[in-house]
Design a protein around this motif. Structure first.
Motif, mmCIF file in Angstrom:
data_model
loop_
_atom_site.group_PDB
_atom_site.id
_atom_site.type_symbol
_atom_site.label_atom_id
_atom_site.label_comp_id
_atom_site.label_asym_id
_atom_site.label_seq_id
_atom_site.Cartn_x
_atom_site.Cartn_y
_atom_site.Cartn_z
ATOM 1 N N ASN A 192 50.909 -3.752 76.483
ATOM 2 C CA ASN A 192 51.417 -5.056 76.915
ATOM 3 C C ASN A 192 50.537 -5.596 78.032
ATOM 4 O OD1 ASN A 192 52.316 -4.035 79.448
ATOM 5 N ND2 ASN A 192 54.248 -3.349 78.521
ATOM 6 N N SER A 193 50.778 -6.851 78.369
ATOM 7 C CA SER A 193 49.924 -7.517 79.352
ATOM 8 C C SER A 193 50.280 -7.165 80.788
ATOM 9 C CB SER A 193 50.027 -9.039 79.166
ATOM 10 O OG SER A 193 51.389 -9.455 79.315
ATOM 11 N N GLU A 194 51.452 -6.541 80.974
ATOM 12 C CA GLU A 194 51.920 -6.250 82.336
ATOM 13 C C GLU A 194 51.317 -4.974 82.902
ATOM 14 O OE1 GLU A 194 56.179 -6.158 84.755
ATOM 15 O OE2 GLU A 194 56.139 -6.317 82.573
ATOM 16 N N PHE A 195 51.152 -3.956 82.048
ATOM 17 C CA PHE A 195 50.636 -2.663 82.516
ATOM 18 C C PHE A 195 49.481 -2.223 81.631
ATOM 19 C CE2 PHE A 195 55.218 -2.711 83.474
ATOM 20 C CZ PHE A 195 55.155 -2.651 84.859
ATOM 21 N N SER A 197 48.295 0.941 81.779
ATOM 22 C CA SER A 197 48.388 2.394 81.525
ATOM 23 C C SER A 197 49.811 2.877 81.777
ATOM 24 C CB SER A 197 47.416 3.168 82.428
ATOM 25 O OG SER A 197 47.827 3.073 83.785
ATOM 26 N N ASN A 198 50.114 4.028 81.191
ATOM 27 C CA ASN A 198 51.413 4.664 81.431
ATOM 28 C C ASN A 198 51.574 5.056 82.892
ATOM 29 O OD1 ASN A 198 52.678 4.638 78.869
ATOM 30 N ND2 ASN A 198 51.332 6.294 78.173
ATOM 31 N N TRP A 199 50.461 5.352 83.533
ATOM 32 C CA TRP A 199 50.506 5.731 84.941
ATOM 33 C C TRP A 199 51.050 4.578 85.782
ATOM 34 C CZ3 TRP A 199 47.717 3.890 89.218
ATOM 35 C CH2 TRP A 199 47.859 4.671 90.384
ATOM 36 N N GLU A 200 50.551 3.374 85.553
ATOM 37 C CA GLU A 200 51.049 2.207 86.287
ATOM 38 C C GLU A 200 52.526 1.967 86.002
ATOM 39 O OE1 GLU A 200 48.721 -1.346 86.005
ATOM 40 O OE2 GLU A 200 46.854 -0.232 85.868
ATOM 41 N N LEU A 201 52.914 2.096 84.743
ATOM 42 C CA LEU A 201 54.316 1.898 84.368
ATOM 43 C C LEU A 201 55.214 2.900 85.096
ATOM 44 C CD1 LEU A 201 56.557 0.651 82.609
ATOM 45 C CD2 LEU A 201 55.932 2.304 80.813
ATOM 46 N N SER A 202 54.797 4.161 85.143
ATOM 47 C CA SER A 202 55.623 5.197 85.783
ATOM 48 C C SER A 202 55.770 4.938 87.279
ATOM 49 C CB SER A 202 55.020 6.581 85.534
ATOM 50 O OG SER A 202 53.778 6.724 86.197
ATOM 51 N N GLY A 230 52.865 9.240 85.148
ATOM 52 C CA GLY A 230 52.465 8.856 83.798
ATOM 53 C C GLY A 230 52.924 9.880 82.788
ATOM 54 N N GLU A 231 52.023 10.238 81.841
ATOM 55 C CA GLU A 231 52.360 11.222 80.799
ATOM 56 C C GLU A 231 51.929 12.635 81.162
ATOM 57 O OE1 GLU A 231 48.340 9.478 79.298
ATOM 58 O OE2 GLU A 231 49.989 8.879 80.609
ATOM 59 N N PHE A 232 51.517 12.847 82.435
ATOM 60 C CA PHE A 232 50.831 14.093 82.788
ATOM 61 C C PHE A 232 51.749 15.240 83.231
ATOM 62 C CE2 PHE A 232 47.820 10.588 83.542
ATOM 63 C CZ PHE A 232 46.917 10.908 82.536
ATOM 64 N N GLU A 233 53.045 15.029 83.276
ATOM 65 C CA GLU A 233 53.981 16.128 83.562
ATOM 66 C C GLU A 233 55.126 16.113 82.558
ATOM 67 O OE1 GLU A 233 55.351 16.557 87.533
ATOM 68 O OE2 GLU A 233 53.361 17.019 88.334
ATOM 69 N N PRO A 234 54.817 16.378 81.292
ATOM 70 C CA PRO A 234 55.869 16.368 80.265
ATOM 71 C C PRO A 234 56.793 17.572 80.403
ATOM 72 C CG PRO A 234 53.810 17.151 79.332
ATOM 73 C CD PRO A 234 53.492 16.705 80.735
ATOM 74 N N ILE A 235 58.047 17.390 79.989
ATOM 75 C CA ILE A 235 58.996 18.511 79.976
ATOM 76 C C ILE A 235 59.332 18.916 78.539
ATOM 77 C CG2 ILE A 235 60.006 17.973 82.216
ATOM 78 C CD1 ILE A 235 62.286 16.573 80.761
#
Length: 258
Positions: A192-195, A197-202, A230-235
């Motif tokens: 999307n235009s707002e973010f 990367s997932n890092w920014e969203l998180s 972001g996606e770097f600490e999944p459970i």
């Protein structure tokens, strides 16, 4: 005949009067060694012990031959392990015991807080969306992203503002604790235009949720901080919809006081 008689004549008795000053000299040498040893560590207790040794040596009238050890065994041991050291060891034990008591009390407080939050979750029928766990890092409250946010958005939804406000009431702790709000996503690239990367969203989800919490005047902002992983600490595994759903979350970590 007279010369042979002289050979069998007993020799005169040897004068042993030199032994007394010799023994005193040895005593002084031993005392000097003890002084040099004691000077390596300035210790009032050792000087007191040495004073007692000197008094015994110079007033008892005994020589080195009569008393080979100028320092009795118990006194020698006390020089190696002064009373002050024993007191410090006892103090360290007391401090350690106090620290353990504080940790246990702190852990009990977190357990009580966890029970309070669990009661809220059960009462609101949110067991599928919220969960708690007590870890070495502190009390962790996990909130699925579908409770607070629309897909790909960082603003708390209108219908979920009340839940956020009620959670803020649960975080009113006296005395307060440090609390970390962290945002997490799955590994699906955001489009999307707002973010970008997932890092920014998180990061923005953590910050926006923290802002809602801090609208509660009973919470002090200085105890709060926000992080985005972001996606770097999944459970869970990102290979399934269920796993990705678990990874999209906001976490509240309530830290121990120590």
């Amino acid at each position: 005949m007279s010369k042979r008689g002289k050979k069998h004549k007993h020799e005169d008795h040897v004068d042993e009067s030199w032994l007394l000053p010799y023994s005193d000299l040895l005593t002084l040498l031993v005392a000097l060694f003890i002084v040099l040893y004691a000077m390596s560590e300035v210790d009032a207790k050792k000087f007191e012990a040495l004073s007692e040794v000197f008094n015994e040596e110079f007033t008892s009238g005994t020589g080195i031959m009569e008393n080979p050890s100028p320092v009795p065994e118990p006194d020698a041991k006390s020089l190696e392990e002064p009373e002050e050291k024993k007191e410090e060891t006892s103090k360290e034990k007391d401090e350690k015991s106090l620290e353990e008591q504080m940790k246990e009390r702190d852990k009990q407080e977190l357990k009580e807080l966890q029970a309070k939050i669990n009661a809220y979750i059960k009462g609101k029928d949110l067991t599928a969306q919220l969960e708690t766990s007590l870890t070495d890092e502190g009390l962790l409250v996990t909130i699925r992203d579908n409770v607070l946010f629309a897909s790909g958005k960082a603003d708390v939804r209108e219908q979920d503002l009340q839940i956020a406000e009620e959670i803020s009431q649960l975080l009113v702790i006296n005395p307060p604790r440090n609390i970390i709000i962290s945002g997490h996503t799955d590994n699906v690239p955001i489009r999307n235009s707002e973010f970008s990367s997932n890092w920014e969203l998180s990061v923005m989800r953590a910050v926006n949720f923290m802002k809602i919490l801090l609208e509660n005047d009973q919470l002090d902002p200085q105890w709060f901080s926000a992080k985005g992983f972001g996606e770097f600490e999944p459970i869970a595994s990102n290979d399934s919809d269920e796993g990705r759903s678990r990874n999209r979350r906001v976490e509240i970590l309530i830290l121990p006081r120590n």
